[in-house]
Motif scaffolding. Structure first.
Motif, PDB file in Angstrom:
ATOM      1  N   ARG A  32       0.814  -1.222   0.000  1.00 42.17           N
ATOM      2  CA  ARG A  32       0.000   0.000   0.000  1.00 42.17           C
ATOM      3  C   ARG A  32       0.844   1.267   0.000  1.00 42.17           C
ATOM      4  O   ARG A  32       0.573   2.203  -0.744  1.00 42.17           O
ATOM      5  CB  ARG A  32      -0.943  -0.003   1.201  1.00 42.17           C
ATOM      6  N   ALA A  36       0.836   4.115  -2.782  1.00 42.27           N
ATOM      7  CA  ALA A  36       0.497   5.474  -2.331  1.00 42.27           C
ATOM      8  C   ALA A  36       1.614   6.468  -2.629  1.00 42.27           C
ATOM      9  O   ALA A  36       1.382   7.676  -2.601  1.00 42.27           O
ATOM     10  CB  ALA A  36       0.183   5.470  -0.839  1.00 42.27           C
ATOM     11  N   LYS A  43      -3.252  11.164  -1.828  1.00 46.45           N
ATOM     12  CA  LYS A  43      -4.402  11.449  -0.970  1.00 46.45           C
ATOM     13  C   LYS A  43      -5.533  10.444  -1.166  1.00 46.45           C
ATOM     14  O   LYS A  43      -6.661  10.675  -0.737  1.00 46.45           O
ATOM     15  CB  LYS A  43      -4.911  12.867  -1.229  1.00 46.45           C
ATOM     16  N   ALA A  44      -5.220   9.313  -1.785  1.00 48.95           N
ATOM     17  CA  ALA A  44      -6.238   8.292  -2.043  1.00 48.95           C
ATOM     18  C   ALA A  44      -6.646   7.612  -0.740  1.00 48.95           C
ATOM     19  O   ALA A  44      -5.845   7.462   0.183  1.00 48.95           O
ATOM     20  CB  ALA A  44      -5.698   7.252  -3.015  1.00 48.95           C
ATOM     21  N   ASN A  45      -7.913   7.181  -0.694  1.00 55.79           N
ATOM     22  CA  ASN A  45      -8.380   6.492   0.508  1.00 55.79           C
ATOM     23  C   ASN A  45      -7.918   5.031   0.495  1.00 55.79           C
ATOM     24  O   ASN A  45      -7.483   4.500  -0.521  1.00 55.79           O
ATOM     25  CB  ASN A  45      -9.902   6.617   0.666  1.00 55.79           C
ATOM     26  N   THR A  46      -8.034   4.396   1.646  1.00 60.79           N
ATOM     27  CA  THR A  46      -7.555   3.028   1.827  1.00 60.79           C
ATOM     28  C   THR A  46      -8.257   2.049   0.884  1.00 60.79           C
ATOM     29  O   THR A  46      -7.629   1.130   0.361  1.00 60.79           O
ATOM     30  CB  THR A  46      -7.744   2.591   3.298  1.00 60.79           C
ATOM     31  N   SER A  47      -9.548   2.232   0.664  1.00 59.52           N
ATOM     32  CA  SER A  47     -10.293   1.317  -0.214  1.00 59.52           C
ATOM     33  C   SER A  47      -9.743   1.344  -1.632  1.00 59.52           C
ATOM     34  O   SER A  47      -9.570   0.294  -2.264  1.00 59.52           O
ATOM     35  CB  SER A  47     -11.779   1.679  -0.244  1.00 59.52           C
ATOM     36  N   LEU A  48      -9.468   2.529  -2.150  1.00 63.77           N
ATOM     37  CA  LEU A  48      -8.912   2.645  -3.495  1.00 63.77           C
ATOM     38  C   LEU A  48      -7.516   2.019  -3.551  1.00 63.77           C
ATOM     39  O   LEU A  48      -7.199   1.258  -4.469  1.00 63.77           O
ATOM     40  CB  LEU A  48      -8.852   4.106  -3.939  1.00 63.77           C
ATOM     41  N   ASN A  50      -6.297  -0.332  -1.642  1.00 67.00           N
ATOM     42  CA  ASN A  50      -6.431  -1.788  -1.555  1.00 67.00           C
ATOM     43  C   ASN A  50      -6.847  -2.391  -2.885  1.00 67.00           C
ATOM     44  O   ASN A  50      -6.327  -3.436  -3.299  1.00 67.00           O
ATOM     45  CB  ASN A  50      -7.426  -2.183  -0.461  1.00 67.00           C
TER      46      ASN A  50
END
Length: 140
Positions: A32, A36, A43-48, A50
């Motif tokens: 991850r 990232a 600034k991407a969220n964890t779901s994206l 993953n």
């Protein structure tokens, strides 16, 4: 070299012995931060992240293996996970690539043929985020 680094332990073997859900969590954790590190995903969220980790190909290269050849269509972003690689222009080293360094990030959006070669300096672990899968995830 790998024997010295891993002290005779095979990380992949350990990972495969874990339950599927735990394998995914370990892989996500390990990759991850590398995904990232792409400027467009900082600034991407964890779901994206993953979802993108699941699309990522992890390859191990030996010393002097070519990761990318001159004139080759680049399939996506190339990220160094471990080890070192060299960005080559002919026989000249233009830049050394180390952990979290990347090459061809723009190929996530546009097709491009490489004007450089990328060569593994020692044993290297390289992640490739294919543009086709990247586009599928972000357009979902």
């Amino acid at each position: 070299h790998q024997w010295d680094v891993l002290k005779g332990e095979d990380e992949q073997k350990f990972l495969l012995e874990l339950p599927q859900s735990l394998q995914q969590q370990v892989t996500n954790f390990m990759c991850r931060d590398i995904i990232a590190s792409l400027s467009i995903l900082r600034k991407a969220n964890t779901s994206l992240l993953n979802a993108l980790v699941e699309c990522t190909e992890m390859n191990t290269y030996s010393p002097n293996d070519e990761i990318v050849k001159v004139g080759e269509k680049i399939r996506g972003a190339i990220l160094i996970s471990r080890g070192e690689a060299e960005l080559m222009k002919g026989a000249m080293v233009e830049r050394k690539l180390r952990r979290l360094d990347r090459f061809a990030e723009e190929c996530l959006f546009v097709d491009k043929v490489s004007l450089h070669s990328v060569r593994s300096k020692g044993f290297s672990e390289v992640l490739i985020l294919p543009s086709v899968l990247f586009q599928r995830v972000i357009n979902f």
